[in-house]
Motif scaffolding. Structure first.
Motif, PDB file in Angstrom:
ATOM      1  N   MET A  48       0.737  -1.310   0.024  1.00 46.73           N
ATOM      2  CA  MET A  48      -0.008  -0.124  -0.052  1.00 46.73           C
ATOM      3  C   MET A  48       0.828   1.268   0.055  1.00 46.73           C
ATOM      4  SD  MET A  48      -1.226   2.667   2.125  1.00 46.73           S
ATOM      5  CE  MET A  48      -1.109   2.103   3.623  1.00 46.73           C
ATOM      6  N   ALA A  49       0.506   2.192  -0.792  1.00 45.32           N
ATOM      7  CA  ALA A  49       1.261   3.402  -0.804  1.00 45.32           C
ATOM      8  C   ALA A  49       0.384   4.679  -0.833  1.00 45.32           C
ATOM      9  CB  ALA A  49       2.097   3.636  -2.050  1.00 45.32           C
ATOM     10  N   ARG A  50       0.645   5.716  -0.015  1.00 44.50           N
ATOM     11  CA  ARG A  50      -0.262   6.699  -0.107  1.00 44.50           C
ATOM     12  C   ARG A  50       0.800   7.809  -0.308  1.00 44.50           C
ATOM     13  NH1 ARG A  50      -5.227   6.596   2.711  1.00 44.50           N
ATOM     14  NH2 ARG A  50      -5.462   4.331   3.922  1.00 44.50           N
ATOM     15  N   VAL A  51      -0.059   8.890  -1.281  1.00 44.11           N
ATOM     16  CA  VAL A  51       0.824  10.179  -1.632  1.00 44.11           C
ATOM     17  C   VAL A  51       0.018  11.423  -1.153  1.00 44.11           C
ATOM     18  CG1 VAL A  51       1.981  11.201  -3.701  1.00 44.11           C
ATOM     19  CG2 VAL A  51       1.978   8.841  -3.474  1.00 44.11           C
ATOM     20  N   GLY A  52       0.529  12.263  -0.697  1.00 43.87           N
ATOM     21  CA  GLY A  52      -0.201  13.652  -0.743  1.00 43.87           C
ATOM     22  C   GLY A  52       0.827  14.608  -0.331  1.00 43.87           C
ATOM     23  N   THR A  53       0.545  15.832   0.275  1.00 38.79           N
ATOM     24  CA  THR A  53       1.200  16.799   0.435  1.00 38.79           C
ATOM     25  C   THR A  53       1.306  17.324   1.906  1.00 38.79           C
ATOM     26  OG1 THR A  53      -0.657  18.506   0.367  1.00 38.79           O
ATOM     27  CG2 THR A  53       0.708  17.846  -1.862  1.00 38.79           C
ATOM     28  N   SER A  54       2.456  18.112   2.184  1.00 38.99           N
ATOM     29  CA  SER A  54       2.404  18.601   3.592  1.00 38.99           C
ATOM     30  C   SER A  54       1.737  20.007   3.894  1.00 38.99           C
ATOM     31  CB  SER A  54       3.903  18.744   4.074  1.00 38.99           C
ATOM     32  OG  SER A  54       4.804  17.769   3.865  1.00 38.99           O
ATOM     33  N   GLY A  55       0.559  19.800   4.143  1.00 36.75           N
ATOM     34  CA  GLY A  55      -0.228  20.811   4.384  1.00 36.75           C
ATOM     35  C   GLY A  55      -1.179  21.040   3.183  1.00 36.75           C
ATOM     36  N   TRP A  56      -2.364  21.761   3.377  1.00 37.42           N
ATOM     37  CA  TRP A  56      -3.273  21.710   2.132  1.00 37.42           C
ATOM     38  C   TRP A  56      -3.765  23.316   2.109  1.00 37.42           C
ATOM     39  CZ3 TRP A  56      -5.240  19.875   6.562  1.00 37.42           C
ATOM     40  CH2 TRP A  56      -6.293  20.566   7.039  1.00 37.42           C
ATOM     41  N   VAL A  57      -3.469  24.128   3.084  1.00 42.86           N
ATOM     42  CA  VAL A  57      -4.163  25.596   3.073  1.00 42.86           C
ATOM     43  C   VAL A  57      -3.036  26.444   2.952  1.00 42.86           C
ATOM     44  CG1 VAL A  57      -5.333  27.169   4.331  1.00 42.86           C
ATOM     45  CG2 VAL A  57      -5.737  24.791   5.094  1.00 42.86           C
ATOM     46  N   TYR A  58      -2.703  26.828   1.552  1.00 46.40           N
ATOM     47  CA  TYR A  58      -1.769  27.594   0.972  1.00 46.40           C
ATOM     48  C   TYR A  58      -2.510  28.579   0.098  1.00 46.40           C
ATOM     49  CZ  TYR A  58       1.664  24.284   2.721  1.00 46.40           C
ATOM     50  OH  TYR A  58       2.294  23.395   3.284  1.00 46.40           O
ATOM     51  N   PRO A  59      -2.671  29.872   0.487  1.00 48.83           N
ATOM     52  CA  PRO A  59      -3.205  30.964  -0.345  1.00 48.83           C
ATOM     53  C   PRO A  59      -2.837  30.973  -1.628  1.00 48.83           C
ATOM     54  CG  PRO A  59      -2.635  31.827   1.787  1.00 48.83           C
ATOM     55  CD  PRO A  59      -2.086  30.483   1.876  1.00 48.83           C
ATOM     56  N   LEU A  69      -0.742  17.139   8.295  1.00 46.06           N
ATOM     57  CA  LEU A  69      -1.057  18.312   8.958  1.00 46.06           C
ATOM     58  C   LEU A  69       0.094  18.869   9.448  1.00 46.06           C
ATOM     59  CD1 LEU A  69      -3.393  20.042   9.915  1.00 46.06           C
ATOM     60  CD2 LEU A  69      -3.343  18.540  12.190  1.00 46.06           C
ATOM     61  N   ASN A  70       0.447  20.034   9.093  1.00 43.07           N
ATOM     62  CA  ASN A  70       1.636  20.792   9.511  1.00 43.07           C
ATOM     63  C   ASN A  70       1.355  21.863  10.291  1.00 43.07           C
ATOM     64  OD1 ASN A  70       3.806  19.490   8.544  1.00 43.07           O
ATOM     65  ND2 ASN A  70       4.012  21.012   6.614  1.00 43.07           N
ATOM     66  N   GLY A  71       0.140  22.609  10.537  1.00 40.19           N
ATOM     67  CA  GLY A  71      -0.344  23.442  11.276  1.00 40.19           C
ATOM     68  C   GLY A  71      -0.101  22.963  12.901  1.00 40.19           C
ATOM     69  N   SER A  72      -0.337  21.771  12.903  1.00 40.77           N
ATOM     70  CA  SER A  72      -0.085  21.344  14.404  1.00 40.77           C
ATOM     71  C   SER A  72       1.365  21.527  15.117  1.00 40.77           C
ATOM     72  CB  SER A  72      -0.684  19.874  14.508  1.00 40.77           C
ATOM     73  OG  SER A  72       0.204  19.186  13.529  1.00 40.77           O
ATOM     74  N   PHE A  73       2.197  21.774  14.220  1.00 43.20           N
ATOM     75  CA  PHE A  73       3.584  21.961  14.696  1.00 43.20           C
ATOM     76  C   PHE A  73       3.786  23.328  15.461  1.00 43.20           C
ATOM     77  CE2 PHE A  73       7.776  23.816  13.959  1.00 43.20           C
ATOM     78  CZ  PHE A  73       8.569  22.987  14.597  1.00 43.20           C
TER      79      PHE A  73
END
Length: 239
Positions: free
Chosen positions: A1-12, A39-43
């Protein structure tokens, strides 16, 4: 199984490139295309349980949200006496149940190797958190540290980025890759080439063939490169 995404999603600056319409609809547009996000904002500011529960309710079945540990734990306390922070972290992660991915713990570049401190921290974490540790100081890159992670079932974070060592090491069933951009001088810059993506696709296939679950996140958010690179990698893995 492989999942691909981005670090964060809320970028103006993704507006118009990736998203259309008000920000309230961006998460829905993201999850229509990807099955995981980091989720990067939790940092920077740890969300309350209600916020995690709200995300859980908005995420579709089968989607996983990886959560980045707070800097109060990793950078301020540098993993010292982690119990208070662990209680806060696990309470939030419980609220994300059913949509919860791994917990990524990024240590500061000034934090040198301390096996006893890392061992105590990992011992204090519940097993269900699926911890991943990203080391930024080179003193950690030793076989004894990898073995320590293996004993705890914790994943070593494989990194790609300026002046970061790219060590292809699996220390648990989970393999976690953070792609911070191809720029050789600065983190989070540039767009990976198709040749770069083909190379990473083959590495991910190798890990999958070895029985590992792979999570890969792009952190080169400038000009929405992260999204475009994630699309390319997903397409290659599906081919």
């Amino acid at each position: 199984m492989a999942r691909v995404g981005t670090s964060g999603w809320v970028y103006p600056h993704w507006r118009g490139r990736v998203y259309h319409g008000p920000q309230s609809g961006w998460l829905a547009q993201y999850v229509a295309e990807f099955d995981t996000v980091e989720l990067n904002g939790s940092f920077y500011r740890w969300p309350g349980e209600a916020r995690f529960a709200a995300w859980r309710d908005r995420l579709p079945e089968g989607f996983e949200m990886t959560v980045k540990a707070p800097r109060g734990l990793t950078h301020a306390r540098r993993l010292r006496e982690p119990e208070v922070w662990i209680d806060r972290v696990t309470s939030g992660l419980h609220a994300l149940r059913g949509r919860r991915g791994p917990l990524i713990v990024q240590l500061p570049p000034t934090m040198e190797r301390d096996d006893a401190r890392l061992d105590h921290f990992l011992t204090s974490l519940p097993d269900w958190t699926r911890p991943v540790v990203e080391f930024r100081h080179p003193s950690w890159n030793e076989e004894e540290v990898f073995q320590l992670l293996e004993r705890h079932g914790a994943a070593y974070c494989v990194m790609s980025g300026a002046k970061l060592p790219c060590i292809l090491r699996a220390t648990s069933r989970l393999v976690y890759v953070r792609l911070h951009g191809p720029d050789s001088e600065r983190l989070y810059g540039g767009s990976y080439s198709d040749d770069d993506m083909a190379w990473w696709a083959e590495r991910i296939r190798e890990w999958e063939r070895s029985g590992h679950d792979v999570y890969a996140y792009f952190n080169n958010d400038g000009e929405a490169h992260a999204v475009f690179n994630a699309r390319t990698l997903k397409r290659m893995l599906a081919a």
